[in-house]
Design an enzyme around this catalytic site. Structure first.
Site, PDB file in Angstrom:
ATOM      1  N   GLU A 107       6.205 -34.490 -22.054  1.00 18.79           N
ATOM      2  CA  GLU A 107       5.187 -34.237 -21.042  1.00 18.79           C
ATOM      3  C   GLU A 107       4.922 -35.475 -20.188  1.00 18.79           C
ATOM      4  OE1 GLU A 107       4.070 -31.486 -20.097  1.00 18.79           O
ATOM      5  OE2 GLU A 107       4.836 -30.235 -21.719  1.00 18.79           O
ATOM      6  N   TYR A 191      -4.426 -32.516 -18.707  1.00 19.00           N
ATOM      7  CA  TYR A 191      -3.229 -31.676 -18.756  1.00 19.00           C
ATOM      8  C   TYR A 191      -2.370 -32.005 -19.981  1.00 19.00           C
ATOM      9  CZ  TYR A 191       1.596 -30.470 -18.249  1.00 19.00           C
ATOM     10  OH  TYR A 191       2.853 -30.027 -18.532  1.00 19.00           O
ATOM     11  N   ASP A 209      -1.018 -27.946 -14.123  1.00 21.99           N
ATOM     12  CA  ASP A 209      -0.204 -28.961 -13.455  1.00 21.99           C
ATOM     13  C   ASP A 209       0.207 -28.418 -12.100  1.00 21.99           C
ATOM     14  OD1 ASP A 209       1.766 -27.072 -13.995  1.00 21.99           O
ATOM     15  OD2 ASP A 209       3.224 -28.561 -14.682  1.00 21.99           O
ATOM     16  N   CYS A 263       8.349 -18.999  -8.731  1.00 24.89           N
ATOM     17  CA  CYS A 263       7.240 -19.181  -7.775  1.00 24.89           C
ATOM     18  C   CYS A 263       7.309 -20.588  -7.190  1.00 24.89           C
ATOM     19  CB  CYS A 263       5.908 -18.936  -8.473  1.00 24.89           C
ATOM     20  SG  CYS A 263       4.516 -18.692  -7.355  1.00 24.89           S
ATOM     21  N   CYS A 270      10.024 -13.684  -5.086  1.00 25.35           N
ATOM     22  CA  CYS A 270       9.002 -12.702  -5.455  1.00 25.35           C
ATOM     23  C   CYS A 270       9.600 -11.465  -6.114  1.00 25.35           C
ATOM     24  CB  CYS A 270       8.194 -12.302  -4.216  1.00 25.35           C
ATOM     25  SG  CYS A 270       7.197 -13.653  -3.533  1.00 25.35           S
ATOM     26  N   CYS A 273       9.705 -11.900  -9.834  1.00 26.81           N
ATOM     27  CA  CYS A 273       8.489 -12.379 -10.477  1.00 26.81           C
ATOM     28  C   CYS A 273       7.945 -11.349 -11.461  1.00 26.81           C
ATOM     29  CB  CYS A 273       7.433 -12.699  -9.428  1.00 26.81           C
ATOM     30  SG  CYS A 273       5.876 -13.302 -10.129  1.00 26.81           S
ATOM     31  N   CYS A 279      -0.299 -10.276  -8.195  1.00 24.04           N
ATOM     32  CA  CYS A 279      -0.317 -11.373  -7.234  1.00 24.04           C
ATOM     33  C   CYS A 279      -1.047 -10.985  -5.949  1.00 24.04           C
ATOM     34  CB  CYS A 279       1.108 -11.823  -6.913  1.00 24.04           C
ATOM     35  SG  CYS A 279       1.179 -13.250  -5.814  1.00 24.04           S
TER      36      CYS A 279
END
Length: 481
Positions: A107, A191, A209, A263, A270, A273, A279
């Protein structure tokens, strides 16, 4: 139904009034024991006023919708997730402390750095320091050396500081919750703490994030500036509401994976997705298409009236909808200040006749600030408007501190290199000087070292410094690299 403008103004007036009362309460002669209760009441009232100013259109109101969103995203992730070394570590590692350490390293490395770049660094790091104890016993020089080229070098230093803290103060056991991780470990923010807690320990902690911000802003059509405190609070609240309590680590990784692969900032996919039906941004695009076609019936699609100033999560009136961008209208692009410009005179000083072969001089930067603790060619900051003679004089004075008096006539300007840091555009005016016919320097002050070409390649040297050698070819020292 939208709240009338007067209601929003009243809410804002209420918040302002509450802030005034809060200041007066703090400066009054109230007893200390009553102050926390007063402050808690003020905060609760301000949060209530804020909620009134946000349209439900941007929120998840139905628990069944939340459950369906989780299921759709996790099913997609199980089928489409990338095979990454830190994910394998998190899945295969039985010991919770080693698992948390593996997640922590990944991370931190992934902050501001692309996955493709991190894979090799992560693999080498975990091979060299597979446990917290191994990293705690390493030197900062070794850490900087492995981190060289990855950028944002304070990340590696803080990782080692954190490892030592866990080993010395916590007996080698990582904190288990996001709150304690953030409070105890240096360099671990909200985060990173949430990511470690959810992935390594299965805690239901949401994360936000850059990828998650993009996903949430599009899913709920949040057009206000995501870097503002108010919008950031709403995004964290959404993330916490959505995280799956049964699979929190997988859910958080799925949200980040969606933002990274589907995304995306430009040209999002899309049609691929898994949460397209949830959305709001996609619904907005389809709505605009229907409105633009007079032959089609009027659409019956819920929408928060944009650009009216009534909803604090809508885009401001100064940023109208751009039909060519589609869902990429979200999130709002943050305005960034251009990096400030600086100039540095830098010298590649070589000893062609040094014992053991040609060598070049590197000096170590201070332990704090930009590129802290890394090695570089002797350099001095100069005015960007200064002429070459000023560069030469300043540089020769700097070189004398490291290598003694030097022949000014041998100092040659080789060219310039531009390197852009996150907040600085630094132009290096690169000079070269070869100590031909002189007695090799045998005494080096602390903070300096003479390195061979092979040593230079493996030293803790920044990417900016590695840009300099291609400007020249000392035939007996460093070839173009």
């Amino acid at each position: 139904m939208k709240k009338p403008r007067t209601a929003v103004a009243s809410c804002r007036k209420q918040v302002s009034s509450q802030k005034g009362r809060k200041k007066r309460a703090l400066s009054s002669s109230q007893t200390k024991s009553s102050t926390p209760d007063v402050l808690a009441g003020q905060v609760k009232q301000e949060e209530t006023a804020l909620q009134i100013s946000v349209s439900p259109y941007h929120l998840f109101r139905d628990p069944a919708e939340v459950a369906s969103f989780r299921k759709s995203l996790l099913c997609w992730y199980d089928q489409e997730k990338r095979d990454l070394p830190w994910r394998r570590k998190a899945e295969d590692e039985v010991d919770p402390d080693r698992r948390a350490y593996a997640v922590w390293v990944s991370e931190v490395m992934l902050q501001q750095t692309q996955v493709a770049t991190v894979i090799d660094y992560y693999t080498r790091w975990m091979q060299k320091w597979p446990t917290l104890q191994d990293l705690a016993n390493a030197s900062l020089e070794e850490v900087n050396q492995l981190w060289a080229g990855l950028g944002y070098y304070s990340r590696g230093r803080r990782l080692q500081e954190g490892a030592r803290k866990v080993v010395v103060e916590l007996g080698g056991h990582m904190p288990r919750t996001a709150e304690t991780l953030q409070r105890i470990l240096p360099g671990v923010g909200r985060y990173t703490a949430g990511a470690i807690a959810s992935i390594a320990f299965g805690k239901a902690a949401g994360v936000v994030d850059g990828n998650v911000i993009r996903v949430l802003c599009r899913v709920r059509a949040i057009g206000a500036d995501p870097s503002s405190t108010m919008v950031s609070q709403q995004l964290w609240s959404l993330a916490q509401q959505l995280v799956d309590p049964a699979r929190p680590g997988d859910f958080n990784q799925a949200a980040m994976e969606l933002g990274a692969t589907v995304c995306t900032p430009q040209r999002p996919l899309c049609s691929q997705c898994p949460v397209q039906s949830f959305c709001r941004a996609y619904q907005r695009v389809e709505l605009k298409k229907l409105v633009a076609s007079p032959s089609l019936p009027s659409p019956d699609v819920e929408e928060c009236a944009p650009n009216t100033g009534q909803c604090l999560l809508c885009a401001p009136p100064t940023e109208p909808w751009d039909q060519t961008l589609g869902v990429a209208n979200f999130p709002r692009k943050a305005s960034r200040r251009p990096p400030r410009e600086e100039c540095s005179a830098t010298c590649v000083l070589e000893q062609p006749g040094a014992p053991g072969g040609a060598r070049i001089l590197l000096v170590q930067r201070p332990n704090s600030g930009l590129l802290a603790g890394l090695w570089e060619f002797p350099s001095v900051i100069v005015e960007p408007s200064a002429q070459g003679q000023c560069h030469r004089q300043a540089l020769l004075q700097e070189l004398q501190a490291w290598a003694g008096p030097l022949p000014e006539a041998h100092l040659q300007h080789l060219g310039q290199v531009v390197h852009i840091f996150s907040h600085i555009k630094l132009t290096y005016q690169v000079y070269g000087l070869a100590l031909d016919g002189q007695t090799p320097v045998t005494i080096t002050p602390p903070g300096a070292r003479w390195l061979t070409r092979e040593d230079f390649h493996t030293a803790a040297v920044s990417t900016a410094m590695k840009k300099a050698p291609p400007l020249f070819c000392f035939p007996r020292c460093i070839p173009c690299i």
